[in-house]
Write a protein that holds these residues in place. Structure first.
Motif, PDB file in Angstrom:
ATOM      1  N   ASP A  87       0.808  -1.214   0.000  1.00 17.15           N
ATOM      2  CA  ASP A  87       0.000   0.000   0.000  1.00 17.15           C
ATOM      3  C   ASP A  87       0.845   1.270   0.000  1.00 17.15           C
ATOM      4  O   ASP A  87       0.369   2.332  -0.375  1.00 17.15           O
ATOM      5  N   GLN A  88       2.117   1.173   0.405  1.00 19.88           N
ATOM      6  CA  GLN A  88       3.024   2.322   0.396  1.00 19.88           C
ATOM      7  C   GLN A  88       4.398   1.848  -0.071  1.00 19.88           C
ATOM      8  O   GLN A  88       5.209   1.358   0.724  1.00 19.88           O
ATOM      9  N   LEU A  89       4.656   2.014  -1.342  1.00 20.53           N
ATOM     10  CA  LEU A  89       5.853   1.467  -1.971  1.00 20.53           C
ATOM     11  C   LEU A  89       7.146   1.941  -1.292  1.00 20.53           C
ATOM     12  O   LEU A  89       7.985   1.134  -0.909  1.00 20.53           O
ATOM     13  N   ASP A  90       7.309   3.237  -1.136  1.00 19.21           N
ATOM     14  CA  ASP A  90       8.561   3.748  -0.574  1.00 19.21           C
ATOM     15  C   ASP A  90       8.782   3.281   0.857  1.00 19.21           C
ATOM     16  O   ASP A  90       9.907   2.925   1.234  1.00 19.21           O
ATOM     17  N   ALA A  91       7.738   3.265   1.656  1.00 21.68           N
ATOM     18  CA  ALA A  91       7.867   2.822   3.045  1.00 21.68           C
ATOM     19  C   ALA A  91       8.289   1.352   3.119  1.00 21.68           C
ATOM     20  O   ALA A  91       9.132   0.980   3.940  1.00 21.68           O
ATOM     21  N   GLU A  92       7.732   0.524   2.249  1.00 17.02           N
ATOM     22  CA  GLU A  92       8.091  -0.902   2.262  1.00 17.02           C
ATOM     23  C   GLU A  92       9.508  -1.130   1.756  1.00 17.02           C
ATOM     24  O   GLU A  92      10.212  -2.001   2.256  1.00 17.02           O
ATOM     25  N   GLU A 135       2.779  -1.404  -6.358  1.00 20.59           N
ATOM     26  CA  GLU A 135       1.767  -0.496  -5.829  1.00 20.59           C
ATOM     27  C   GLU A 135       0.884  -0.063  -6.986  1.00 20.59           C
ATOM     28  O   GLU A 135       1.398   0.335  -8.045  1.00 20.59           O
TER      29      GLU A 135
END
Length: 139
Positions: A87-92, A135
Motif C-alpha cells: 500500500d506504500q511502496l517507498d515505506a516498504e 503499488e
C-alpha cells in the motif's frame, strides 16, 4: 504494508510455449503489457474462478540488453521473482532494506499494468531471492 502476493514471475525467451502448460494448470491469459524501463514484455495468467489469487507473470526480453536477457543467460528460464502488492511502496522499500534486502532500483518505475508502480529488491543470502514490490494507483 504488504497486502499479499500479486504475482509470481517466470522468465523465458518463449512466452508462447507456456500457453498450453498454463492452460492445463487451469489458468487463463488475463492481460499483458510492457515494462519499458526493464525492456520486457509481460503476460499475466490467472485462475478465472479465483480472481483474488496471485497471477503468474510470463516475463520475456524485448531487447538484447534487457535485465531478463542477462538473467536467462546466467540462470536459464524459470522462476524470476515473487511480487508483493503493497500500500506504500517507498515505506516498504525502506523497511525491507533495514531487514537486509538490497535495492535493485533507485526509484519506482512504471510496471506492465496500468497504474502499476514497481521496485525490485534482492536478498542474496540465504536464497538468492528477487522481490518486486507493486503499488497500484487508486481506481
Amino acid at each position: 504494508m504488504i497486502i499479499g502476493i500479486d504475482h509470481i514471475g517466470l522468465a523465458t525467451h518463449e512466452p508462447a510455449a507456456l500457453a498450453g502448460p498454463l492452460a492445463a494448470l487451469g489458468l487463463s491469459h488475463t492481460d499483458a503489457g510492457v515494462a519499458l524501463t526493464y525492456q520486457v514484455g509481460c503476460q499475466f495468467w490467472s485462475d478465472p474462478r479465483r480472481r483474488t489469487q496471485p497471477a503468474v507473470e510470463i516475463v520475456s526480453p524485448l531487447a538484447s540488453d534487457s535485465t531478463v536477457t542477462r538473467h536467462l543467460a546466467t540462470r536459464g528460464p524459470g522462476l524470476h521473482h515473487v511480487a508483493f502488492r503493497v500500500d506504500q511502496l517507498d515505506a516498504e522499500v525502506n523497511r525491507l532494506r533495514r531487514e537486509g534486502f538490497s535495492s535493485v532500483d533507485d526509484r519506482p518505475h512504471p510496471g506492465a499494468r496500468p497504474g502499476m508502480r514497481v521496485r525490485f529488491l534482492y536478498l542474496r543470502h540465504p536464497s538468492s531471492l528477487l522481490v518486486e514490490l507493486v503499488e497500484y494507483a487508486p481506481a
